[in-house]
Design a protein around this motif. Structure first.
Motif, PDB file in Angstrom:
ATOM      1  N   ILE A 101      47.214  42.716  28.605  1.00 56.93           N
ATOM      2  CA  ILE A 101      47.473  41.606  29.521  1.00 56.93           C
ATOM      3  C   ILE A 101      46.321  40.619  29.435  1.00 56.93           C
ATOM      4  N   ALA A 102      46.656  39.337  29.313  1.00 63.43           N
ATOM      5  CA  ALA A 102      45.665  38.261  29.318  1.00 63.43           C
ATOM      6  C   ALA A 102      45.564  37.734  30.744  1.00 63.43           C
ATOM      7  N   LEU A 103      44.424  37.934  31.371  1.00 63.34           N
ATOM      8  CA  LEU A 103      44.233  37.537  32.762  1.00 63.34           C
ATOM      9  C   LEU A 103      44.006  36.037  32.860  1.00 63.34           C
ATOM     10  N   SER A 104      44.446  35.462  33.959  1.00 62.09           N
ATOM     11  CA  SER A 104      44.247  34.044  34.236  1.00 62.09           C
ATOM     12  C   SER A 104      44.158  33.860  35.738  1.00 62.09           C
ATOM     13  N   ARG A 105      43.967  32.614  36.155  1.00 63.08           N
ATOM     14  CA  ARG A 105      43.912  32.332  37.588  1.00 63.08           C
ATOM     15  C   ARG A 105      45.251  32.598  38.268  1.00 63.08           C
ATOM     16  N   ASP A 106      46.330  32.617  37.487  1.00 59.89           N
ATOM     17  CA  ASP A 106      47.658  32.839  38.053  1.00 59.89           C
ATOM     18  C   ASP A 106      48.071  34.308  38.054  1.00 59.89           C
ATOM     19  N   THR A 107      47.231  35.194  37.499  1.00 63.11           N
ATOM     20  CA  THR A 107      47.554  36.620  37.485  1.00 63.11           C
ATOM     21  C   THR A 107      47.478  37.172  38.903  1.00 63.11           C
ATOM     22  N   THR A 108      48.490  37.924  39.291  1.00 56.13           N
ATOM     23  CA  THR A 108      48.543  38.494  40.635  1.00 56.13           C
ATOM     24  C   THR A 108      48.546  40.014  40.555  1.00 56.13           C
ATOM     25  N   ARG A 132      51.952  51.659  33.584  1.00 61.04           N
ATOM     26  CA  ARG A 132      52.476  52.269  32.359  1.00 61.04           C
ATOM     27  C   ARG A 132      51.359  52.915  31.544  1.00 61.04           C
ATOM     28  N   ALA A 133      50.232  52.206  31.432  1.00 58.30           N
ATOM     29  CA  ALA A 133      49.119  52.764  30.668  1.00 58.30           C
ATOM     30  C   ALA A 133      48.582  54.032  31.311  1.00 58.30           C
ATOM     31  N   ALA A 134      48.483  54.046  32.643  1.00 61.33           N
ATOM     32  CA  ALA A 134      47.935  55.209  33.335  1.00 61.33           C
ATOM     33  C   ALA A 134      48.845  56.421  33.215  1.00 61.33           C
ATOM     34  N   THR A 135      50.139  56.228  33.358  1.00 59.01           N
ATOM     35  CA  THR A 135      51.063  57.363  33.346  1.00 59.01           C
ATOM     36  C   THR A 135      51.396  57.841  31.937  1.00 59.01           C
ATOM     37  N   GLU A 136      51.348  56.940  30.948  1.00 60.24           N
ATOM     38  CA  GLU A 136      51.710  57.303  29.574  1.00 60.24           C
ATOM     39  C   GLU A 136      50.496  57.611  28.703  1.00 60.24           C
ATOM     40  N   GLY A 137      49.292  57.489  29.242  1.00 66.81           N
ATOM     41  CA  GLY A 137      48.101  57.812  28.470  1.00 66.81           C
ATOM     42  C   GLY A 137      47.766  56.776  27.422  1.00 66.81           C
ATOM     43  N   ARG A 138      48.013  55.519  27.703  1.00 65.57           N
ATOM     44  CA  ARG A 138      47.713  54.452  26.758  1.00 65.57           C
ATOM     45  C   ARG A 138      46.379  53.790  27.096  1.00 65.57           C
ATOM     46  N   ILE A 139      45.968  52.878  26.237  1.00 69.92           N
ATOM     47  CA  ILE A 139      44.759  52.105  26.495  1.00 69.92           C
ATOM     48  C   ILE A 139      45.174  50.739  27.033  1.00 69.92           C
ATOM     49  N   LEU A 140      44.626  50.383  28.178  1.00 70.02           N
ATOM     50  CA  LEU A 140      44.913  49.097  28.810  1.00 70.02           C
ATOM     51  C   LEU A 140      43.835  48.105  28.419  1.00 70.02           C
ATOM     52  N   ILE A 141      44.237  47.011  27.775  1.00 72.43           N
ATOM     53  CA  ILE A 141      43.303  45.947  27.395  1.00 72.43           C
ATOM     54  C   ILE A 141      43.447  44.800  28.388  1.00 72.43           C
ATOM     55  N   LEU A 142      42.359  44.505  29.077  1.00 74.71           N
ATOM     56  CA  LEU A 142      42.305  43.396  30.033  1.00 74.71           C
ATOM     57  C   LEU A 142      41.483  42.286  29.402  1.00 74.71           C
ATOM     58  N   GLU A 143      42.111  41.219  28.959  1.00 74.90           N
ATOM     59  CA  GLU A 143      41.381  40.133  28.308  1.00 74.90           C
ATOM     60  C   GLU A 143      41.188  38.973  29.278  1.00 74.90           C
ATOM     61  N   GLY A 144      39.976  38.409  29.262  1.00 78.44           N
ATOM     62  CA  GLY A 144      39.668  37.285  30.143  1.00 78.44           C
ATOM     63  C   GLY A 144      39.296  37.740  31.534  1.00 78.44           C
ATOM     64  N   LEU A 145      38.436  38.753  31.626  1.00 80.31           N
ATOM     65  CA  LEU A 145      38.084  39.311  32.928  1.00 80.31           C
ATOM     66  C   LEU A 145      37.445  38.263  33.828  1.00 80.31           C
ATOM     67  N   GLU A 146      36.756  37.292  33.214  1.00 78.79           N
ATOM     68  CA  GLU A 146      36.064  36.271  34.010  1.00 78.79           C
ATOM     69  C   GLU A 146      37.028  35.245  34.610  1.00 78.79           C
ATOM     70  N   LYS A 147      38.292  35.240  34.183  1.00 73.73           N
ATOM     71  CA  LYS A 147      39.259  34.264  34.685  1.00 73.73           C
ATOM     72  C   LYS A 147      40.016  34.756  35.912  1.00 73.73           C
ATOM     73  N   ALA A 148      39.998  36.052  36.153  1.00 80.49           N
ATOM     74  CA  ALA A 148      40.794  36.610  37.249  1.00 80.49           C
ATOM     75  C   ALA A 148      40.196  36.250  38.598  1.00 80.49           C
ATOM     76  N   GLU A 149      41.063  36.033  39.572  1.00 79.20           N
ATOM     77  CA  GLU A 149      40.621  35.746  40.932  1.00 79.20           C
ATOM     78  C   GLU A 149      40.049  37.008  41.569  1.00 79.20           C
ATOM     79  N   ARG A 150      39.176  36.795  42.535  1.00 85.94           N
ATOM     80  CA  ARG A 150      38.454  37.918  43.139  1.00 85.94           C
ATOM     81  C   ARG A 150      39.364  38.899  43.870  1.00 85.94           C
ATOM     82  N   ASN A 151      40.533  38.451  44.317  1.00 83.73           N
ATOM     83  CA  ASN A 151      41.414  39.340  45.077  1.00 83.73           C
ATOM     84  C   ASN A 151      42.346  40.143  44.179  1.00 83.73           C
TER      85      ASN A 151
END
Length: 457
Positions: A101-108, A132-151
Motif C-alpha cells: 500500500i502506498a500511503l498518502s494524506r488521503d489514506t484512512t 490479509r498480511a497478518a492472517t496469511e503470513g505475508r509481508i506488508l510493505i508500507l510506502e511513504g510513511l512520512e505522508k500518512a496523517e497522524r491519526n
C-alpha cells in the motif's frame, strides 16, 4: 533528525554472495529456509539484477537477519525507487508473498483494516492489506510513511508491537504465541466462536519512508518509530553505480559515463543541498546512458537537462550553481548540432505477440533506428495533417520523446496553452496508442500535465 542519524549505518567492507542450496538461500553467514508460497502470483518477480551489487547484497543480508529475528524494518532514504526495489528483491529472493500500500494524506483507517460493503441490504466487511498480511503470513510493505496523517498509523501500533488488532466485524487478531497458549486450554471451535483469529508468525512489515526533516512530510511519532529496526538506504556507492552504467552503455566512452555520474553525485551532495538544489534522480541515470548508447553523438548536457530541468525549476542562483558544476566536469558543450532533428519513419514489428515499433530518427546527419513499445491501434501518419501542422520545433520534440519512450515514461512541462496535450496526442497516434487524459491541478508556479498512454509495456 536524530532517528535518521541513529539509523545511518556504514556499510561493512565485506564481500557477500547469494547462494541457493536446495530449499535454503544463504547470504554470507545468514541462512533462510524457503517455503512454498500459497499464492505464487503474489511473489514479486524480475527485481533481482544479475549480478546484484555488493551494497544491495549487504542490505538484503541485513533484512534477512531482522526477518529471522521476527522484527519489522524501516528502510529510510532519499526519494527514488531504490528502497522499494530492495524490499521487492528480498521478497523475490525468499519467495514471500506481498501486500503493498502506498500511503498518502488521503489514506484512512479503512484502507488498512477493513472496508464495509452493502450487498443485497446486508453489510459485509472486506479485509484490507494489513489484515490479509497478518492472517496469511505475508509481508506488508508500507510506502511513504512520512505522508500518512497522524491519526492513521497509530492504528498499526498494537499490530506492530503485540501482533494484536480489534477489527470492525468483531474479530480480534491475536499473536501466534498467545493464540497457541489459549489453544492448549480451549478448542479451536471455541476460539472461532469468540472470533479470535491467529496472526501468522511469518507476518512482517517493511516500511519505506523519507528522512524528515530535510524532506517534507510528517515526522514519525516516537511510539511508532520504536516498533521498527531502521536502516539508511542511501544512493548506491559510486563504484557500484559506475559498474551499472558501464553494463548498460557499451557504446558510451568510460570518460563520458564517469563525467555524467560525477556531476549527478555532486548535485546530490550535502553542499549542493545547502545551496537549495534538489536531488538529481540518480536512479534514472541508466536510462540516460541507454539513450546515449543508441545515440553516442548526442550531447551529455542535453541528456542531463532531460533528467534535471534546472533551467525551469531553479532561480538564478540555482542555475549558476548547476552551470558551475557542469563547467567543472567539462559538460558545458551546447550540442545544438547533435540534437535529434525529426522522425524519418515508423514501422510496426511483433515479437512474441508483443507489439513494438522500429523508429528511425535523423540526428547529426545520420539516421538511427531504435525499437520502442507501441500500442495496438494502427499507426498514424508521420506527416503533417490538417488538424496539426508540425513546425521544426515540433518535429524535434517528437523525436526526443521517441528517445525517452525507448527507456522510460515521459513528462511534458510547459505553460498553459503551449500545446502539451496536442503533442502528446500526436505522439500517441504515431505509435498507435489509446490515451487517457488526467488533469492535475497547478501547484506553486508550474503546471504539470501527465498523460498516461494505454497499452504501455
Amino acid at each position: 533528525d536524530p532517528f535518521h542519524g541513529i539509523c545511518h549505518l556504514s556499510l561493512v567492507m565485506c564481500v557477500f554472495f547469494i547462494l541457493f542450496l536446495g530449499d535454503t538461500v544463504n547470504i554470507g553467514d545468514v541462512s533462510y529456509k524457503l517455503r512454498t508460497p500459497k499464492n505464487p502470483e503474489l511473489v514479486p518477480q524480475n527485481y533481482i539484477s544479475d549480478p546484484p551489487t555488493q551494497s544491495v547484497v549487504q542490505h538484503l543480508r541485513w533484512i534477512m537477519q531482522k526477518d529471522l529475528l521476527g522484527q519489522d524494518v524501516f528502510l529510510i532514504g532519499p526519494p527514488g525507487p531504490l528502497r522499494r526495489s530492495i524490499a521487492m528483491q528480498y521478497l523475490e529472493l525468499t519467495k514471500r508473498e506481498v501486500e503493498y500500500i502506498a500511503l498518502s494524506r488521503d489514506t484512512t483507517e479503512t484502507d488498512l483494516k477493513q472496508r464495509r460493503e452493502i450487498r443485497a441490504g446486508t453489510a459485509f466487511y472486506i479485509d484490507q492489506c494489513a489484515v490479509r498480511a497478518a492472517t496469511e503470513g505475508r509481508i506488508l510493505i508500507l510506502e511513504g510513511l512520512e505522508k500518512a496523517e497522524r491519526n492513521v498509523l497509530p492504528v498499526l501500533n498494537n499490530l506492530l508491537e503485540n501482533r494484536e488488532m480489534q477489527l470492525e466485524d468483531g474479530r480480534f487478531l491475536m499473536s501466534a504465541e498467545h493464540y497457541d497458549k489459549l489453544l492448549q486450554d480451549h478448542t479451536k471451535a471455541e476460539l472461532d466462536a469468540w472470533k479470535i483469529v491467529r496472526v501468522s508468525e511469518n507476518f512482517r512489515v517493511i516500511a519505506l519512508g523519507l528522512p524528515v526533516p530535510r524532506y517534507s512530510g510528517n515526522p514519525l511519532d516516537p511510539p511508532l518509530r520504536s516498533r521498527f529496526q531502521a536502516r539508511d538506504i542511501y544512493f548506491l556507492p559510486f563504484k557500484d553505480q559506475l559498474n551499472v552504467l558501464y553494463s548498460v552503455g557499451a557504446n558510451v566512452s568510460a570518460e563520458k559515463v564517469s563525467q555524467l555520474l560525477s556531476f549527478a553525485t555532486t548535485v546530490c551532495s550535502q553542499e549542493s543541498f545547502a545551496l537549495g538544489l534538489p536531488d538529481f534522480p540518480l536512479d534514472s541515470l541508466p536510462a540516460a546512458v541507454q539513450i546515449l548508447d543508441s545515440f553516442p553523438m548526442m550531447s551529455i548536457k542535453h541528456a542531463i537537462q532531460w533528467l534535471y530541468p534546472y533551467t525551469i525549476l531553479l532561480g538564478h542562483e540555482g542555475k549558476m550553481a548547476v552551470e558551475g558544476v557542469l563547467k567543472r566536469f567539462e559538460l558545458q558543450d551546447s550540442g545544438s548540432s547533435l540534437l535529434p532533428k525529426e522522425i524519418v519513419k515508423v514501422e510496426r514489428m511483433t515479437e512474441n505477440h508483443v507489439s513494438h515499433a522500429c523508429v528511425t530518427i535523423q540526428i547529426a546527419g545520420q539516421e538511427v533506428t531504435i525499437k520502442v513499445p507501441a500500442g495496438t491501434r494502427p499507426f498514424g501518419q508521420s506527416c503533417a495533417s490538417d488538424q496539426f501542422i508540425r513546425t521544426l520545433s515540433h518535429k524535434q520534440l517528437l523525436a526526443e520523446m521517441m528517445q525517452s519512450h525507448m527507456v522510460k515514461d515521459i513528462c511534458l512541462i510547459g505553460g498553459k496553452g503551449c500545446g502539451k496535450t496536442v503533442i502528446a496526442k500526436n505522439f500517441a497516434d504515431t505509435l498507435g496508442y489509446n490515451i487517457e487524459p488526467i488533469m492535475l491541478y497547478q501547484r506553486k508556479h508550474l503546471a504539470f500535465v501527465f498523460l498516461g498512454l494505454a497499452n504501455f509495456t
